[in-house]
Write an enzyme that holds these catalytic residues in place. Structure first.
Site, mmCIF file in Angstrom:
data_model
loop_
_atom_site.group_PDB
_atom_site.id
_atom_site.type_symbol
_atom_site.label_atom_id
_atom_site.label_comp_id
_atom_site.label_asym_id
_atom_site.label_seq_id
_atom_site.Cartn_x
_atom_site.Cartn_y
_atom_site.Cartn_z
ATOM 1 N N ARG A 104 3.903 12.989 -8.519
ATOM 2 C CA ARG A 104 3.768 12.106 -9.816
ATOM 3 C C ARG A 104 2.664 11.380 -10.599
ATOM 4 N NH1 ARG A 104 5.768 5.967 -8.354
ATOM 5 N NH2 ARG A 104 4.035 6.017 -6.901
ATOM 6 N N GLY A 159 0.983 -0.706 0.019
ATOM 7 C CA GLY A 159 0.050 0.130 -0.259
ATOM 8 C C GLY A 159 0.460 1.362 -0.418
ATOM 9 N N ARG A 197 4.361 5.651 1.660
ATOM 10 C CA ARG A 197 4.799 6.719 1.888
ATOM 11 C C ARG A 197 3.978 7.711 0.825
ATOM 12 N NH1 ARG A 197 11.028 7.413 -0.578
ATOM 13 N NH2 ARG A 197 10.483 5.700 -1.568
ATOM 14 N N ARG A 224 -2.084 -1.669 -10.243
ATOM 15 C CA ARG A 224 -0.456 -2.222 -10.301
ATOM 16 C C ARG A 224 -1.132 -4.069 -10.025
ATOM 17 N NH1 ARG A 224 2.955 1.076 -7.049
ATOM 18 N NH2 ARG A 224 1.595 2.818 -6.444
ATOM 19 N N ASP A 232 3.987 -4.877 -7.664
ATOM 20 C CA ASP A 232 3.309 -4.137 -7.169
ATOM 21 C C ASP A 232 4.116 -2.803 -8.013
ATOM 22 O OD1 ASP A 232 5.982 -4.645 -5.429
ATOM 23 O OD2 ASP A 232 5.220 -2.863 -4.398
ATOM 24 N N ASN A 233 5.458 -3.178 -8.650
ATOM 25 C CA ASN A 233 5.617 -1.861 -8.899
ATOM 26 C C ASN A 233 5.337 -2.238 -10.691
ATOM 27 O OD1 ASN A 233 6.581 -0.682 -7.291
ATOM 28 N ND2 ASN A 233 8.471 -1.804 -7.362
ATOM 29 N N ASP A 241 8.680 5.867 7.755
ATOM 30 C CA ASP A 241 9.037 6.955 7.811
ATOM 31 C C ASP A 241 7.878 7.464 7.153
ATOM 32 O OD1 ASP A 241 10.411 7.595 5.535
ATOM 33 O OD2 ASP A 241 11.972 8.643 6.917
ATOM 34 N N GLY A 242 7.599 7.854 5.387
ATOM 35 C CA GLY A 242 6.572 8.124 4.927
ATOM 36 C C GLY A 242 6.929 9.179 4.125
HETATM 37 P P1 AMP Z 1 8.897 0.188 -3.288
HETATM 38 O O1 AMP Z 1 9.908 -0.388 -2.889
HETATM 39 O O2 AMP Z 1 9.115 2.252 -3.289
HETATM 40 O O3 AMP Z 1 7.828 -0.004 -4.762
HETATM 41 O O4 AMP Z 1 8.050 0.467 -2.150
HETATM 42 C C1 AMP Z 1 7.720 -0.649 -1.643
HETATM 43 C C2 AMP Z 1 6.903 -0.178 -0.433
HETATM 44 O O5 AMP Z 1 7.466 0.447 0.920
HETATM 45 C C3 AMP Z 1 5.726 0.260 -0.963
HETATM 46 O O6 AMP Z 1 4.356 0.021 -0.388
HETATM 47 C C4 AMP Z 1 5.990 1.373 -0.153
HETATM 48 O O7 AMP Z 1 4.839 2.558 -0.060
HETATM 49 C C5 AMP Z 1 7.072 1.432 0.631
HETATM 50 N N1 AMP Z 1 7.534 2.413 1.349
HETATM 51 C C6 AMP Z 1 8.828 2.838 0.646
HETATM 52 N N2 AMP Z 1 9.691 4.056 1.402
HETATM 53 C C7 AMP Z 1 8.455 3.947 2.481
HETATM 54 C C8 AMP Z 1 9.008 4.859 3.478
HETATM 55 N N3 AMP Z 1 10.045 5.677 3.413
HETATM 56 N N4 AMP Z 1 7.830 5.267 4.351
HETATM 57 C C9 AMP Z 1 6.773 3.907 4.512
HETATM 58 N N5 AMP Z 1 7.054 3.182 3.094
HETATM 59 C C10 AMP Z 1 7.551 3.648 2.293
HETATM 60 MG MG MG Z 2 6.646 0.405 -5.538
#
Ligand code: AMP
Ligand code: MG
Length: 483
Positions: A169, A83, A86, A176, A245-246, A118-119
């Site tokens: 963005r 989900g 951030r 997805r 998810d990507n 940390d979002g």
């Molecule tokens: P990603 O690797 O960017 O596809 O992220 C995978 C998951 O990790 C997604 O659910 C993102 O929202 C979550 N995520 C990545 N970085 C953060 C962050 N700094 N704080 C909270 N969630 C994160």
């Molecule tokens: Mg992602």
């Protein structure tokens, strides 16, 4: 703003309504005015501080319906509930010509999906997404876009303290493969059906009357992904983290974390520091796309057929069609890179032989194909060191014979090659240097110059040769998720 927030009308399992977390001292870093224009947004009466408030998430635009989206995904093969941890979707902007765009803030604070994160996001990775996504768009590849980067005035803590930032963005949608996995994991068949209908309405209205909606849908998503992966491979793009998810339903490139462009040709190229086994290596992108599509089809089995075995059989038949379709599309794409159309017996071999030569001599992928787009390719610098090689000469001779047989004349063939082989890509070292200047001293000059170069990728410019040099050989470049 012309918001219509259709995603927020789906069942509430698919999102959580909440606002971005305000930041202390938002400051404009970069704003993409031409993209704003395409969205039908005119900000000429706003000053930078006002825009910074909006695109940091401190001031919500009229009509926004902010939500964090729920999704799941297979990360390096392992299922997970994820989900927007951030990110916040502000809403869907409907442009003057009726096109719908998601407006999402990334780095906008914690949500119920943040797990231990940390979002937030750091400036470097958000600028990296900005420049690479804009370069991809200019290369003619379907991608999410970048409207703005705002520094938050708050530090984020990673390996040390970094400058925080929020990226805006823009996407055709943020649906997805993982969104479907999320509904399937919850065994929510009503939700799944709703998501399917919604996705078809939004991205594939042409199949609305299909006999088997779910099956046609998988086929359509597959076709777009085949097209996308071919385009990535045309320009040497390595996504780096093709988790489900990507992978978008719309067929856009999404999630510019550890991506990078291949320089010396090698299908085994991996840049991501966490991809130890090369799961997401350059040459492995097609089978991974197929693997992801298999996960998509599995989520839809109950909607494909009431009988589980029949459903599986039908889904398999579609997904097994990936490789033959991909190979055909790939051959066509690579053929265009060497200036040939239609396909003849022997073309695949001609292309593979060239690739072997590039691999053997560690030639730069971009520069080699750009050299092939000149009227005297062998005279070009990239081939200078290997031009005497018998194998190389043989290849050029066979290529010439094939060019002569093609239905395109010399000029048409050259024009085709120039349009398929970019002169400029965002080279890893140059991107890093531009980001360092921006992060360490707030200097955007280098970044802006590089952005200008990579957003005119097909236009030769002898004054910009510095932007065409690959990294020193022996230097092992690595990327990080930057989260
Ligand atoms: P990603 O690797 O960017 O596809 O992220 C995978 C998951 O990790 C997604 O659910 C993102 O929202 C979550 N995520 C990545 N970085 C953060 C962050 N700094 N704080 C909270 N969630 C994160
Ligand atoms: Mg992602």
């Amino acid at each position: 703003w012309q918001f219509d927030n259709s995603y927020g009308r789906l069942k509430d399992i698919f999102y959580t309504r909440l606002s971005p977390v305000a930041v202390r001292a938002p400051e404009m870093v970069i704003f993409n005015e031409s993209l704003a224009g395409e969205l039908g947004l005119d900000f000429t009466s706003y000053d930078d501080p006002e825009l910074a408030q909006i695109f940091a998430g401190n001031v919500l635009p009229d009509g926004a319906d902010p939500i964090a989206q729920a999704y799941a995904g297979h990360q390096f093969g392992h299922p997970n509930v994820l989900g927007d941890g951030r990110a916040i979707l502000l809403g869907e902007q409907v442009s003057p010509n009726g096109k719908r765009f998601d407006i999402q803030l990334k780095g906008s604070g914690q949500t119920p999906y943040s797990r231990n994160g940390d979002g937030r996001a750091a400036l470097g990775p958000m600028l990296r997404e900005f420049i690479i996504s804009e370069a991809m768009a200019a290369l003619g590849i379907k991608t999410t876009r970048s409207l703005a980067v705002i520094a938050t005035g708050e530090p984020v803590f990673r390996e040390g303290a970094l400058t925080g930032a929020v990226l805006t963005r823009i996407a055709d949608s943020h649906l997805r493969v993982g969104t479907f996995e999320y509904a399937a994991m919850r065994r929510d068949q009503v939700g799944l059906q709703q998501l399917l209908n919604y996705s078809i309405d939004r991205h594939y209205p042409e199949i609305k009357e299909a006999d088997n909606l779910a099956l046609s849908f998988v086929e359509q998503v597959m076709d777009r992904q085949i097209d996308l992966i071919c385009q990535w491979m045309r320009v040497g793009f390595i996504h780096g983290v093709m988790n489900t998810d990507n992978m978008t339903i719309s067929g856009e490139t999404i999630d510019y974390g550890p991506c990078a462009f291949m320089e010396a040709y090698d299908p085994a190229t991996v840049f991501s520091s966490i991809d130890h086994r090369g799961r997401y290596a350059f040459g492995n992108q097609p089978p991974i796309a197929q693997w992801n599509l298999a996960r998509l089809s599995e989520t839809l089995l109950p909607l494909i057929d009431e009988d589980a075995d029949t459903a599986l059989e039908k889904a398999e038949e579609i997904v097994m069609g990936f490789m033959p379709k991909f190979e055909q599309a790939y051959l066509k794409m690579m053929g265009q890179k060497i200036g040939i159309t239609a396909s003849q017996e022997g073309d695949a071999e001609l292309i593979a032989n060239l690739q072997n030569l590039l691999l053997k001599h560690k030639l730069d992928y971009t520069n080699a194909f750009r050299a092939l787009s000149k009227s005297k390719p062998l005279e070009e610098a990239i081939f200078a060191g290997v031009r005497q090689e018998q194998e190389m000469q043989d290849w050029f001779a066979r290529w010439q014979v094939r060019l002569d047989q093609d239905e395109l004349d010399t000029q048409e063939s050259l024009t085709l090659r120039v349009s398929q082989n970019p002169a400029f890509i965002p080279r890893n070292q140059l991107v890093e240097e531009a980001l360092e200047a921006a992060e360490n001293s707030g200097q955007m000059t280098r970044f802006n110059k590089l952005l200008d170069v990579v957003t005119k990728p097909y236009k030769d410019n002898p004054q910009l040769q510095d932007f065409q040099s690959p990294m020193q050989s022996g230097h092992h470049f690595q990327t990080f998720c930057g989260t």
